[in-house]
Enzyme design. Structure first.
Site, PDB file in Angstrom:
ATOM      1  CD  GLU A  82      -2.981  -1.121   2.239  1.00 11.27           C
ATOM      2  OE1 GLU A  82      -2.523  -1.400   3.360  1.00 11.27           O
ATOM      3  OE2 GLU A  82      -4.171  -0.843   2.029  1.00 11.27           O
TER       4      GLU A  82
ATOM      5  CD  GLU B  54      -3.670  -6.355   3.729  1.00 12.48           C
ATOM      6  OE1 GLU B  54      -3.785  -7.059   2.683  1.00 12.48           O
ATOM      7  OE2 GLU B  54      -2.836  -5.442   3.826  1.00 12.48           O
TER       8      GLU B  54
END
Ligand code: NAD
Length: 699
Positions: A107, A127
């Site tokens: 990210e 995730e």
């Protein structure tokens, strides 16, 4: 070590490296120092561009899990704020990506204006494996950079992908096989890097129609899964929001992330994750406990388990002597090993050259005289104490001092086996699960005399073989099979009382078990469990168990290996069909017991089987066979197909409430079918329930 380990200016490019071993996790100190270094570069008139990189040959594994659940994880600057700082920087930021770039690491990299990567760097957003979604813009930037289809695949699947696969997408601007940092600095100082306007992932527009279509298709597929899991579905919804304004998409992602953090599935998955890490902590073993060398291994017995164990060792690059009792058995073992590797080559999982390299490490022999120099021996011969005695007596004679002698026994007494040698401190159980080269669980059975360094070495072996090692004390069946016995006993009693094998299997599979108990039995083979029951009946006169599976064996229905067991398999192993012969057997068996069959619902089936596991698990804790309830969960999650989203049997019991479990156990005790003593609550279970406590809290 400084979190920003390097700040230097090279050809007007500020190189900022961050370090936080082992995976450059984005801990608060890293975020804070990175923010400071970025600000320094912004105000330095000699700096035209910035290269951001991780120290030690890798970018970042994402959030620092040591900070999980602590105030540091959300302390400012948060990852989102740092990402905002990178993306809105007025000087171009180039991420130099090597090794791994996962979760928050990816990210962060996606907020940079350019990315230079080595082809074999692994990029991923895992995730979802913790029941979450990328919470720092990943669901908004990745689809803009690689398109909706690939973003969905990566975010919903959670598997890392080599950077080379992204050539030609906006995710990677330049790929190199050489030094990534040098390439990134050259790139940053080249004319390829624009200064105005800086390319930002957020400014890329996605075609909302095709985005919606891709998301709809993914949603339909995910909704059909049983049980449907919230995280992948919410991730798809967040990705769909990437068709609208960026800030709104971020808000959708944020809301979903916060909701998922509170979901029972995510809590269970996070428990499973941390329980696996905690399993490595073993009483009497510290980081300073010495570890013995493990360069060469021997496997005794080349049957189902021996062959799989040998493959597991060969896969880790270890030379392996393979010992059998006679030439034909050795040939069969070698063929088994070749078969495992050939199947992998056929599926494209392994190259033929790599298969040949691994098989070349194998040294087949019929003589114990060849194996004396091995550091580790794993015995996987027949499950008979007499045969084990012969093998361990021979090993004691030939093995060099300090060699570790392990048994793969499923149920026999490891202390007795250690007693066949003059070096019981070198002996322990290494209980692999079938297929041994695939299953992640390794039960490490600590004998009365097992030395701490032998245990420490076994734990390290677990890591080398990429398995999860859980330490068990010595008892009949250790942690996993001892609990399984209680579970299977109840499955048989349920059929005696009126359920069909299929009903039981379906109830457990709907609960989330990978396979119901009757299908598992057919797969493993009923002759194996028959031998174990016969031994137990001989050893323990009060041993109570249904004779139904014995009668099944008497019909020659030994499971898939004999063409059928509880089921027939006319269309192959994946397609069990009800067997008329078994129906007749069950009917006459019930009649012989004087049982009038009753209707049994799925709730009773699930509760009886799962609480049988829990009650036995409580006894295992009481007896000190397992060190903590999380270890029991790990055994069931990694070795027995217990659904990960339920966190393991002990965690599951904690969630439904131990008071509720005890009430159900007492209800079941009112139906004394089969074994009147079975449903006595374990004292630990009863006392924790009384105190309104949990297994997790007491352990
Ligand atoms: P198997 O019958 O497939 O293989 C046993 C092998 O040992 C045979 O090839 C046999 O020729 C060989 N052997 C017998 N005596 C020997 C000796 N003295 N020297 C060398 N070789 C000898 O059995 P398996 O299923 O592989 O089980 C082996 C062990 O692993 C048992 O203790 C079993 O309880 C345990 N185990 C089995 C499983 C499973 O799912 N099958 C799982 C975990 C542990």
């Amino acid at each position: 070590m400084q979190a920003v380990s390097e700040y230097r200016v090279d050809r007007s490019v500020a190189v900022i490296a961050f370090a936080n071993p082992p995976v450059n996790g984005l801990a608060h100190a890293v975020r804070a120092e990175l923010a400071g270094a970025l600000e320094r570069a912004r105000t330095d008139p000699g700096v035209r561009a910035v290269v951001l990189t991780g120290a030690g040959g890798l970018f970042s594994g994402g959030a620092d899990i040591r900070e999980f659940g602590t105030p540091a994880s959300t302390a400012e600057p948060t990852l989102r704020q740092l990402i905002e700082q990178v993306e809105t920087a007025t000087k171009p930021v180039v991420a130099a990506i090597a090794g791994i770039c996962l979760g928050g690491g990816l990210e962060l990299a996606m907020a940079a204006h350019y990315r230079v990567a080595s082809g074999n760097a692994m990029l991923g957003l895992p995730e979802v494996k913790l029941g979450l979604l990328p919470g720092a813009g990943g669901t908004q930037r990745l689809p803009r950079l690689v398109g909706a289809e690939r973003a969905i695949e990566m975010i919903v699947g959670g598997e890392p992908v080599p950077a080379a696969g992204f050539a030609g997408t906006a995710l990677i601007d330049s790929m190199t096989d050489g030094d990534v940092l040098a390439a990134a600095v050259s790139f940053a100082s080249s004319s390829e890097v624009a200064t105005t306007p800086l390319p930002r992932a957020r400014d890329i527009a996605l075609d909302p129609r095709s985005l919606a279509a891709s998301c709809e298709a993914a949603r339909t597929k995910l909704s059909a899964m049983r049980p449907p899991l919230p995280a992948p579905l919410r991730a798809v919804d967040a990705i769909r929001a990437a068709g609208g304004p960026f800030e709104e998409g971020l808000a959708v992602e944020r809301r979903a992330f916060l909701e998922l953090m509170e979901s029972p599935e995510s809590k269970a998955l996070r428990h499973a994750f941390f329980a696996e890490r905690a399993a490595g902590k073993v009483d009497g073993v510290t980081p300073s406990t010495p570890v013995r060398p493990l360069d060469q291994a021997t496997v005794i017995g080349a049957g189902t388990m021996g062959a799989g164990i040998a493959v597991s060792l060969l896969d880790a690059g270890m030379p392996v002597w393979l010992v059998e009792a006679e030439p034909a058995a050795l040939d069969r073992g070698l063929a088994r090993i070749a078969g495992i590797y050939d199947a992998q080559v056929k599926k494209g999982k392994l190259t033929a050259a790599e298969r040949d390299r691994r098989i070349a490490l194998l040294r087949p022999t019929l003589s114990y005289d060849d194996i004396g120099q091995a550091d580790l021996v794993i015995e996987a011969v027949f499950e008979s104490l007499d045969v084990k005695r012969q093998v361990f007596t021979a090993l004691d004679r030939v093995m060099k001092p300090g060699a570790i002698l392990a048994t793969n026994t499923s149920t026999l007494d490891v202390n007795a086996i250690a007693g066949f040698t003059r070096r019981p401190s070198d002996v322990l159980g290494l209980h692999f699960f079938s297929p041994a080269n695939v299953m992640r669980l390794l039960e490490v059975v600590r004998g009365r005399a097992t030395a701490p360094d032998v245990l420490a070495t076994a734990l390290r072996l677990g890591r080398t073989l990429r398995k999860v090692a859980v330490v068990s004390g010595v008892c009949d069946g250790f942690i996993g099979n001892r609990m399984l016995e209680a579970y299977t006993k109840q499955a048989w009693y349920l059929v005696e009382e009126g359920a069909t094998p299929r009903q039981v299997d379906q109830a457990m599979e709907s609960f989330g078990m990978a396979m119901g108990p009757f299908r598992v039995g057919d797969l493993v083979g009923h002759d194996v469990s028959l031998a174990i029951r016969q031994r137990r009946r001989a050893e323990r006169p009060d041993y109570l168990v249904s004779t139904l599976p014995d009668e099944l064996c008497r019909l020659g229905r030994l499971g898939q290996k004999s063409g059928g067991g509880w089921y027939d398999y006319p269309d192959g192993p994946r397609d069990p069909v009800a067997s008329p012969e078994v129906e007749r057997l069950v009917t006459s068996h019930r009649a012989s017991l004087g049982v009038t069959p009753r209707r049994i619902d799925a709730d009773e089936i699930v509760d009886r089987l799962v609480y049988a596991l829990v009650n036995e698990g409580a006894r295992i804790l009481e007896d000190g066979i397992a060190a903590r309830s999380g270890d029991i969960d790990v055994v069931y999650l990694t070795g027995y197909g217990f659904p990960r989203v339920r966190g393991g049997p002990m965690y599951y019991a904690d969630q439904v409430g131990l008071g509720h479990v005890v009430r159900r156990v007492r209800e079941f005790a009112r139906n004394p079918h089969g074994d009147p003593g079975f449903w006595t609550p374990a004292p630990l279970l009863a006392s924790l329930a009384e105190a309104n406590a949990t297994f997790a809290f007491q352990s």
